[in-house]
Design a protein around this motif. Structure first.
Motif, PDB file in Angstrom:
ATOM      1  N   UNK A  47       0.827  -1.206   0.000  1.00 31.88           N
ATOM      2  CA  UNK A  47       0.000   0.000   0.000  1.00 31.88           C
ATOM      3  C   UNK A  47       0.866   1.263   0.000  1.00 31.88           C
ATOM      4  N   UNK A  48       1.993   1.223   0.703  1.00 28.24           N
ATOM      5  CA  UNK A  48       2.870   2.392   0.743  1.00 28.24           C
ATOM      6  C   UNK A  48       3.410   2.722  -0.639  1.00 28.24           C
ATOM      7  N   UNK A  49       3.813   1.713  -1.399  1.00 27.92           N
ATOM      8  CA  UNK A  49       4.312   1.976  -2.741  1.00 27.92           C
ATOM      9  C   UNK A  49       3.204   2.524  -3.641  1.00 27.92           C
ATOM     10  N   UNK A  50       1.967   2.046  -3.454  1.00 28.77           N
ATOM     11  CA  UNK A  50       0.850   2.558  -4.242  1.00 28.77           C
ATOM     12  C   UNK A  50       0.572   4.018  -3.908  1.00 28.77           C
ATOM     13  N   UNK A  51       0.540   4.355  -2.611  1.00 30.28           N
ATOM     14  CA  UNK A  51       0.245   5.726  -2.210  1.00 30.28           C
ATOM     15  C   UNK A  51       1.364   6.680  -2.579  1.00 30.28           C
ATOM     16  N   UNK A  52       2.601   6.208  -2.597  1.00 28.09           N
ATOM     17  CA  UNK A  52       3.714   7.069  -3.002  1.00 28.09           C
ATOM     18  C   UNK A  52       3.645   7.414  -4.485  1.00 28.09           C
ATOM     19  N   UNK A  53       3.072   6.527  -5.293  1.00 28.21           N
ATOM     20  CA  UNK A  53       2.953   6.770  -6.729  1.00 28.21           C
ATOM     21  C   UNK A  53       1.773   7.668  -7.081  1.00 28.21           C
ATOM     22  N   UNK A  54       0.850   7.880  -6.152  1.00 24.20           N
ATOM     23  CA  UNK A  54      -0.318   8.715  -6.414  1.00 24.20           C
ATOM     24  C   UNK A  54       0.086  10.193  -6.434  1.00 24.20           C
ATOM     25  N   UNK A  55      -0.394  10.966  -7.411  1.00 26.29           N
ATOM     26  CA  UNK A  55      -0.025  12.384  -7.462  1.00 26.29           C
ATOM     27  C   UNK A  55      -0.554  13.152  -6.257  1.00 26.29           C
ATOM     28  N   UNK A  56       0.260  14.016  -5.708  1.00 27.91           N
ATOM     29  CA  UNK A  56      -0.130  14.822  -4.549  1.00 27.91           C
ATOM     30  C   UNK A  56      -1.206  15.841  -4.919  1.00 27.91           C
ATOM     31  N   UNK A  57      -1.282  16.226  -6.180  1.00 27.95           N
ATOM     32  CA  UNK A  57      -2.255  17.227  -6.600  1.00 27.95           C
ATOM     33  C   UNK A  57      -3.687  16.762  -6.371  1.00 27.95           C
ATOM     34  N   UNK A  58      -3.934  15.461  -6.498  1.00 26.12           N
ATOM     35  CA  UNK A  58      -5.270  14.933  -6.268  1.00 26.12           C
ATOM     36  C   UNK A  58      -5.661  15.123  -4.803  1.00 26.12           C
ATOM     37  N   UNK A  59      -4.736  14.825  -3.906  1.00 27.05           N
ATOM     38  CA  UNK A  59      -5.009  15.001  -2.476  1.00 27.05           C
ATOM     39  C   UNK A  59      -5.211  16.466  -2.137  1.00 27.05           C
ATOM     40  N   UNK A  60      -4.382  17.338  -2.688  1.00 28.95           N
ATOM     41  CA  UNK A  60      -4.500  18.771  -2.410  1.00 28.95           C
ATOM     42  C   UNK A  60      -5.814  19.309  -2.951  1.00 28.95           C
ATOM     43  N   UNK A  61      -6.215  18.868  -4.131  1.00 30.78           N
ATOM     44  CA  UNK A  61      -7.470  19.327  -4.711  1.00 30.78           C
ATOM     45  C   UNK A  61      -8.663  18.910  -3.850  1.00 30.78           C
ATOM     46  N   UNK A  62      -8.629  17.701  -3.326  1.00 29.57           N
ATOM     47  CA  UNK A  62      -9.724  17.252  -2.462  1.00 29.57           C
ATOM     48  C   UNK A  62      -9.751  18.042  -1.160  1.00 29.57           C
ATOM     49  N   UNK A  63      -8.597  18.365  -0.607  1.00 29.92           N
ATOM     50  CA  UNK A  63      -8.545  19.165   0.619  1.00 29.92           C
ATOM     51  C   UNK A  63      -9.060  20.578   0.371  1.00 29.92           C
ATOM     52  N   UNK A  64      -8.754  21.142  -0.787  1.00 32.23           N
ATOM     53  CA  UNK A  64      -9.240  22.480  -1.126  1.00 32.23           C
ATOM     54  C   UNK A  64     -10.754  22.474  -1.270  1.00 32.23           C
ATOM     55  N   UNK A  65     -11.303  21.390  -1.785  1.00 37.15           N
ATOM     56  CA  UNK A  65     -12.748  21.287  -1.954  1.00 37.15           C
ATOM     57  C   UNK A  65     -13.492  21.053  -0.649  1.00 37.15           C
ATOM     58  N   UNK A  66     -12.752  20.816   0.441  1.00 36.17           N
ATOM     59  CA  UNK A  66     -13.394  20.699   1.742  1.00 36.17           C
ATOM     60  C   UNK A  66     -13.394  19.311   2.343  1.00 36.17           C
ATOM     61  N   UNK A  67     -12.741  18.367   1.739  1.00 35.81           N
ATOM     62  CA  UNK A  67     -12.675  17.025   2.303  1.00 35.81           C
ATOM     63  C   UNK A  67     -11.708  16.987   3.483  1.00 35.81           C
ATOM     64  N   UNK A  68     -12.034  16.164   4.466  1.00 38.44           N
ATOM     65  CA  UNK A  68     -11.090  15.961   5.565  1.00 38.44           C
ATOM     66  C   UNK A  68     -10.041  14.946   5.126  1.00 38.44           C
ATOM     67  N   UNK A  69      -9.007  14.798   5.945  1.00 35.27           N
ATOM     68  CA  UNK A  69      -7.943  13.830   5.620  1.00 35.27           C
ATOM     69  C   UNK A  69      -8.504  12.413   5.544  1.00 35.27           C
ATOM     70  N   UNK A  70      -9.393  12.067   6.461  1.00 32.40           N
ATOM     71  CA  UNK A  70      -9.976  10.730   6.457  1.00 32.40           C
ATOM     72  C   UNK A  70     -10.817  10.508   5.207  1.00 32.40           C
ATOM     73  N   UNK A  71     -11.604  11.492   4.814  1.00 34.26           N
ATOM     74  CA  UNK A  71     -12.429  11.363   3.607  1.00 34.26           C
ATOM     75  C   UNK A  71     -11.561  11.258   2.355  1.00 34.26           C
ATOM     76  N   UNK A  72     -10.474  12.010   2.310  1.00 33.01           N
ATOM     77  CA  UNK A  72      -9.549  11.903   1.182  1.00 33.01           C
ATOM     78  C   UNK A  72      -8.990  10.482   1.111  1.00 33.01           C
ATOM     79  N   UNK A  73      -8.622   9.919   2.270  1.00 29.41           N
ATOM     80  CA  UNK A  73      -8.062   8.561   2.304  1.00 29.41           C
ATOM     81  C   UNK A  73      -9.091   7.522   1.870  1.00 29.41           C
TER      82      UNK A  73
END
Length: 76
Positions: A47-73
């Motif tokens: 799972x760590x290798x999968x999450x490291x390959x995921x672009x950070x922009x997707x996580x940042x975009x979800x946080x900007x839209x109002x998602x919490x860290x748990x919801x993003x995960x």
């Protein structure tokens, strides 16, 4: 100690003695514990290798839209 460095028999013989001492031989709980001990480190590493390959922009975009860290995960 990483169990990947040892041959499987070098690890399983002491585990069998420990399970016999704890009366976990031939029980569902003993099997579940061994299965969890053996497979969880590999699953976390995978799972760590999968999450490291995921672009950070997707996580940042979800946080900007109002998602919490748990919801993003869980959702993204």
């Amino acid at each position: 100690i990483q169990l990947r460095l040892f041959p499987p028999m070098a690890v399983m013989i002491p585990v069998m003695f420990m399970w016999a001492f704890l009366s976990l031989n031939d029980t569902w709980w003993g099997l579940a514990l061994v299965y969890g001990i053996v497979t969880l480190p590999f699953a976390f590493w995978l799972m760590e290798t999968f999450f490291d390959d995921m672009p950070r922009e997707i996580e940042v975009a979800a946080l900007v839209e109002g998602c919490s860290r748990l919801r993003v995960f869980t959702r993204i």
